[in-house]
Design a protein around this motif. Structure first.
Motif, PDB file in Angstrom:
ATOM      1  N   SER A 136       0.801  -1.229   0.000  1.00  0.00           N
ATOM      2  CA  SER A 136       0.000   0.000   0.000  1.00  0.00           C
ATOM      3  C   SER A 136       0.832   1.276   0.000  1.00  0.00           C
ATOM      4  CB  SER A 136      -0.967  -0.001   1.184  1.00  0.00           C
ATOM      5  OG  SER A 136      -0.253  -0.065   2.404  1.00  0.00           O
ATOM      6  N   LEU A 137       1.782   1.406   0.913  1.00  0.00           N
ATOM      7  CA  LEU A 137       2.570   2.630   0.984  1.00  0.00           C
ATOM      8  C   LEU A 137       3.431   2.806  -0.262  1.00  0.00           C
ATOM      9  CD1 LEU A 137       3.771   2.743   4.709  1.00  0.00           C
ATOM     10  CD2 LEU A 137       1.888   3.987   3.661  1.00  0.00           C
ATOM     11  N   GLU A 138       3.984   1.715  -0.774  1.00  0.00           N
ATOM     12  CA  GLU A 138       4.886   1.833  -1.914  1.00  0.00           C
ATOM     13  C   GLU A 138       4.132   2.014  -3.237  1.00  0.00           C
ATOM     14  OE1 GLU A 138       8.918  -0.268  -0.377  1.00  0.00           O
ATOM     15  OE2 GLU A 138       7.624  -1.492  -1.649  1.00  0.00           O
ATOM     16  N   GLU A 139       2.946   1.480  -3.351  1.00  0.00           N
ATOM     17  CA  GLU A 139       2.133   1.723  -4.548  1.00  0.00           C
ATOM     18  C   GLU A 139       1.817   3.210  -4.672  1.00  0.00           C
ATOM     19  OE1 GLU A 139      -0.733   0.456  -7.762  1.00  0.00           O
ATOM     20  OE2 GLU A 139       1.273  -0.064  -7.035  1.00  0.00           O
ATOM     21  N   GLU A 140       1.447   3.829  -3.563  1.00  0.00           N
ATOM     22  CA  GLU A 140       1.161   5.266  -3.586  1.00  0.00           C
ATOM     23  C   GLU A 140       2.437   6.062  -3.826  1.00  0.00           C
ATOM     24  OE1 GLU A 140      -0.939   8.812  -3.542  1.00  0.00           O
ATOM     25  OE2 GLU A 140      -1.614   6.734  -3.782  1.00  0.00           O
ATOM     26  N   MET A 141       3.553   5.615  -3.270  1.00  0.00           N
ATOM     27  CA  MET A 141       4.838   6.274  -3.520  1.00  0.00           C
ATOM     28  C   MET A 141       5.135   6.323  -5.019  1.00  0.00           C
ATOM     29  SD  MET A 141       8.659   5.016  -2.377  1.00  0.00           S
ATOM     30  CE  MET A 141       8.506   3.494  -3.335  1.00  0.00           C
ATOM     31  N   MET A 142       4.943   5.206  -5.719  1.00  0.00           N
ATOM     32  CA  MET A 142       5.252   5.167  -7.138  1.00  0.00           C
ATOM     33  C   MET A 142       4.253   5.977  -7.958  1.00  0.00           C
ATOM     34  SD  MET A 142       8.042   3.656  -7.099  1.00  0.00           S
ATOM     35  CE  MET A 142       8.389   3.417  -8.842  1.00  0.00           C
ATOM     36  N   ARG A 143       3.025   6.026  -7.500  1.00  0.00           N
ATOM     37  CA  ARG A 143       2.022   6.869  -8.165  1.00  0.00           C
ATOM     38  C   ARG A 143       2.479   8.335  -8.134  1.00  0.00           C
ATOM     39  NH1 ARG A 143      -3.126   5.419  -8.738  1.00  0.00           N
ATOM     40  NH2 ARG A 143      -2.926   3.951  -7.020  1.00  0.00           N
ATOM     41  N   ARG A 144       2.971   8.759  -6.986  1.00  0.00           N
ATOM     42  CA  ARG A 144       3.436  10.137  -6.839  1.00  0.00           C
ATOM     43  C   ARG A 144       4.750  10.367  -7.581  1.00  0.00           C
ATOM     44  NH1 ARG A 144       1.304  12.656  -1.459  1.00  0.00           N
ATOM     45  NH2 ARG A 144      -0.605  11.463  -1.167  1.00  0.00           N
ATOM     46  N   PHE A 145       5.608   9.367  -7.578  1.00  0.00           N
ATOM     47  CA  PHE A 145       6.872   9.499  -8.288  1.00  0.00           C
ATOM     48  C   PHE A 145       6.634   9.641  -9.789  1.00  0.00           C
ATOM     49  CE2 PHE A 145      11.121   7.538  -9.581  1.00  0.00           C
ATOM     50  CZ  PHE A 145      11.807   8.725  -9.396  1.00  0.00           C
ATOM     51  N   ALA A 146       5.625   8.963 -10.315  1.00  0.00           N
ATOM     52  CA  ALA A 146       5.304   9.095 -11.733  1.00  0.00           C
ATOM     53  C   ALA A 146       4.936  10.533 -12.074  1.00  0.00           C
ATOM     54  CB  ALA A 146       4.160   8.143 -12.098  1.00  0.00           C
ATOM     55  N   LYS A 147       4.201  11.199 -11.200  1.00  0.00           N
ATOM     56  CA  LYS A 147       3.850  12.601 -11.429  1.00  0.00           C
ATOM     57  C   LYS A 147       5.097  13.484 -11.407  1.00  0.00           C
ATOM     58  CE  LYS A 147      -0.842  12.304  -9.536  1.00  0.00           C
ATOM     59  NZ  LYS A 147      -1.777  12.804  -8.484  1.00  0.00           N
ATOM     60  N   GLU A 148       6.023  13.172 -10.496  1.00  0.00           N
ATOM     61  CA  GLU A 148       7.271  13.934 -10.424  1.00  0.00           C
ATOM     62  C   GLU A 148       8.094  13.745 -11.696  1.00  0.00           C
ATOM     63  OE1 GLU A 148      10.973  14.560  -7.256  1.00  0.00           O
ATOM     64  OE2 GLU A 148       9.611  12.856  -7.040  1.00  0.00           O
ATOM     65  N   LEU A 149       8.170  12.504 -12.169  1.00  0.00           N
ATOM     66  CA  LEU A 149       8.893  12.227 -13.407  1.00  0.00           C
ATOM     67  C   LEU A 149       8.240  12.918 -14.598  1.00  0.00           C
ATOM     68  CD1 LEU A 149       9.813   8.437 -13.172  1.00  0.00           C
ATOM     69  CD2 LEU A 149      11.418  10.340 -13.368  1.00  0.00           C
ATOM     70  N   ASP A 150       6.923  12.960 -14.623  1.00  0.00           N
ATOM     71  CA  ASP A 150       6.213  13.590 -15.726  1.00  0.00           C
ATOM     72  C   ASP A 150       6.591  15.062 -15.838  1.00  0.00           C
ATOM     73  OD1 ASP A 150       4.352  13.492 -17.890  1.00  0.00           O
ATOM     74  OD2 ASP A 150       2.876  14.475 -16.622  1.00  0.00           O
ATOM     75  N   ALA A 151       6.756  15.722 -14.683  1.00  0.00           N
ATOM     76  CA  ALA A 151       7.154  17.133 -14.690  1.00  0.00           C
ATOM     77  C   ALA A 151       8.613  17.304 -15.089  1.00  0.00           C
ATOM     78  CB  ALA A 151       6.914  17.743 -13.309  1.00  0.00           C
ATOM     79  N   ALA A 152       9.445  16.291 -14.796  1.00  0.00           N
ATOM     80  CA  ALA A 152      10.879  16.384 -15.080  1.00  0.00           C
ATOM     81  C   ALA A 152      11.235  15.942 -16.490  1.00  0.00           C
ATOM     82  CB  ALA A 152      11.662  15.551 -14.069  1.00  0.00           C
ATOM     83  N   LEU A 153      10.291  15.287 -17.194  1.00  0.00           N
ATOM     84  CA  LEU A 153      10.542  14.784 -18.547  1.00  0.00           C
ATOM     85  C   LEU A 153       9.552  15.440 -19.512  1.00  0.00           C
ATOM     86  CD1 LEU A 153      10.952  10.975 -17.718  1.00  0.00           C
ATOM     87  CD2 LEU A 153      12.782  12.572 -18.332  1.00  0.00           C
ATOM     88  N   PRO A 154       9.775  16.701 -19.865  1.00  0.00           N
ATOM     89  CA  PRO A 154       8.799  17.422 -20.692  1.00  0.00           C
ATOM     90  C   PRO A 154       8.661  16.873 -22.106  1.00  0.00           C
ATOM     91  CG  PRO A 154      10.819  18.691 -20.471  1.00  0.00           C
ATOM     92  CD  PRO A 154      10.945  17.527 -19.537  1.00  0.00           C
ATOM     93  N   ASP A 155       9.657  16.132 -22.585  1.00  0.00           N
ATOM     94  CA  ASP A 155       9.619  15.622 -23.957  1.00  0.00           C
ATOM     95  C   ASP A 155       9.201  14.161 -24.022  1.00  0.00           C
ATOM     96  OD1 ASP A 155      10.496  18.088 -24.980  1.00  0.00           O
ATOM     97  OD2 ASP A 155      12.568  17.575 -24.525  1.00  0.00           O
ATOM     98  N   ALA A 156       8.653  13.646 -22.933  1.00  0.00           N
ATOM     99  CA  ALA A 156       8.162  12.268 -22.918  1.00  0.00           C
ATOM    100  C   ALA A 156       6.897  12.207 -22.074  1.00  0.00           C
ATOM    101  CB  ALA A 156       9.219  11.316 -22.357  1.00  0.00           C
ATOM    102  N   GLU A 157       5.994  11.322 -22.445  1.00  0.00           N
ATOM    103  CA  GLU A 157       4.785  11.091 -21.662  1.00  0.00           C
ATOM    104  C   GLU A 157       5.082  10.043 -20.605  1.00  0.00           C
ATOM    105  OE1 GLU A 157       0.151   9.511 -22.186  1.00  0.00           O
ATOM    106  OE2 GLU A 157       1.491   9.661 -23.934  1.00  0.00           O
ATOM    107  N   VAL A 158       4.729  10.342 -19.368  1.00  0.00           N
ATOM    108  CA  VAL A 158       4.942   9.400 -18.267  1.00  0.00           C
ATOM    109  C   VAL A 158       3.584   8.900 -17.795  1.00  0.00           C
ATOM    110  CG1 VAL A 158       5.873   9.047 -15.947  1.00  0.00           C
ATOM    111  CG2 VAL A 158       7.072  10.564 -17.556  1.00  0.00           C
TER     112      VAL A 158
END
Length: 331
Positions: free
Chosen positions: A295-317
């Motif tokens: 549970s805790l790590e699934e939510e962690m990765m959900r949030r990390f995906a949003k962080e990566l999406d902001a850091a990778l403007p030329d790719a869809e995350v």
């Protein structure tokens, strides 16, 4: 977007140098593709999860858990070989951000503390502690703003300055200094003579889990109701002495049962983690809430995906939800 640039962002947001000695964070399978515009994020590198990511067309897949911790031969049928066949056939890259992400200060592994509004937070277990170094060198010409910004953006850099006499001073965490020195050499076209001086403070610590205080104490049942609203699980297991009121909370995502004593020393009224075993549950001096490894790590990765999406403007995350291997069975 070039794969090498994507990997650079992965390593910036989950520094591989911060991982535990027993871990295998980093590239799991080196793909054949050189560029992609789709990056998938999921918790577990299972055949089913990776199939969803690759069917979407991901050229890079980032998981939390590694495909393996120790090198193993692909000589037996099973999940490991199934994943290798699938990923290599696709040409995609497989990367794991495991304890490299768990230990990142202020990273998504600490999301629960933020949601609970914990203050005065401190690590439960320190994995590494580093003191910065001050590097100085002489540069006859003023350092350009562009070069200074590139140096300052390097992992672990605290400050960059240049005096009127031409002396440049950089304060950087010691583990990141070799990489920064190479970057300075590249910018200047030559390697200057560096003078290094270790600093005694501040000490930069990274580690697992944290403890902190709630904004206001809560009755135990009210706290559990609050926690239940944050955790995506059908049932929470409770062991140990239940406090009347909860003020200090400790938690650790994944498997944190071995941090019970650290949680008690931190003054925790409640310790939230996963993978509790019978005897530690019998002997625990503090109330433990087992929310499961997932549970805790699934939510962690959900949030990390949003962080990566902001850091990778030329790719869809895109985040691909995982499957909790445990389910509540009701007769």
């Amino acid at each position: 977007m070039k794969i090498k640039d994507i990997l650079t962002i992965f390593r910036k947001l989950a520094p591989e140098g911060n991982q535990s000695s027993w871990d295998n964070s980093g590239v799991q399978v080196a793909g054949s593709t050189n560029a992609t515009d789709k990056v998938a994020v999921t918790l577990e590198p299972t055949p089913a999860a990776l199939a969803r990511c690759l069917d979407w067309g991901a050229g890079a897949v980032l998981t939390h858990h590694p495909l393996y911790l120790k090198p193993k031969a692909p000589n037996a049928e099973g999940m490991y070989l199934d994943v290798l066949r699938t990923v290599i056939r696709s040409g995609s890259w497989l990367y794991a951000a495991h304890t490299s992400l768990d230990t990142r200060p202020g990273g998504p592994a600490f999301w629960l503390g933020g949601e609970l509004g914990l203050t005065g937070t401190r690590l439960l277990e320190v994995e590494h502690g580093h003191t910065p170094v001050e590097a100085s060198f002489y540069c006859a010409e003023p350092v350009s703003r562009q070069a200074a910004d590139i140096w300052a953006d390097h992992q672990g850099v605290h400050s960059v300055s240049q005096s009127r006499s031409g002396e440049v001073r950089v304060v950087c965490d010691e583990p990141q200094w070799p990489g920064l020195a190479d970057k300075i050499e590249f910018s200047l076209g030559k390697r200057p003579l560096f003078y290094l001086r270790p600093l005694t403070a501040p000490v930069s610590e990274i580690g697992f889990g944290e403890a902190g205080e709630l904004p206001e104490p809560l009755e135990f049942d009210a706290f559990m109701a609050r926690l239940g609203g944050l955790i995506r699980r059908d049932a929470l297991l409770v062991a140990g002495p239940r406090p009347e009121r909860v003020r200090t909370v400790a938690y650790c995502g994944g498997s944190g049962a071995d941090l019970i004593e650290q949680a008690a020393r931190a003054g925790a009224d409640v310790f939230i983690t996963g993978d509790m075993k019978y005897h530690p549950a019998v002997e625990t001096p503090v109330c433990v809430v087992d929310v499961g490894h997932f549970s805790l790590e699934e939510e962690m990765m959900r949030r990390f995906a949003k962080e990566l999406d902001a850091a990778l403007p030329d790719a869809e995350v895109r985040f691909f939800p995982g499957d909790d291997p445990f389910a509540v069975y009701a007769n």
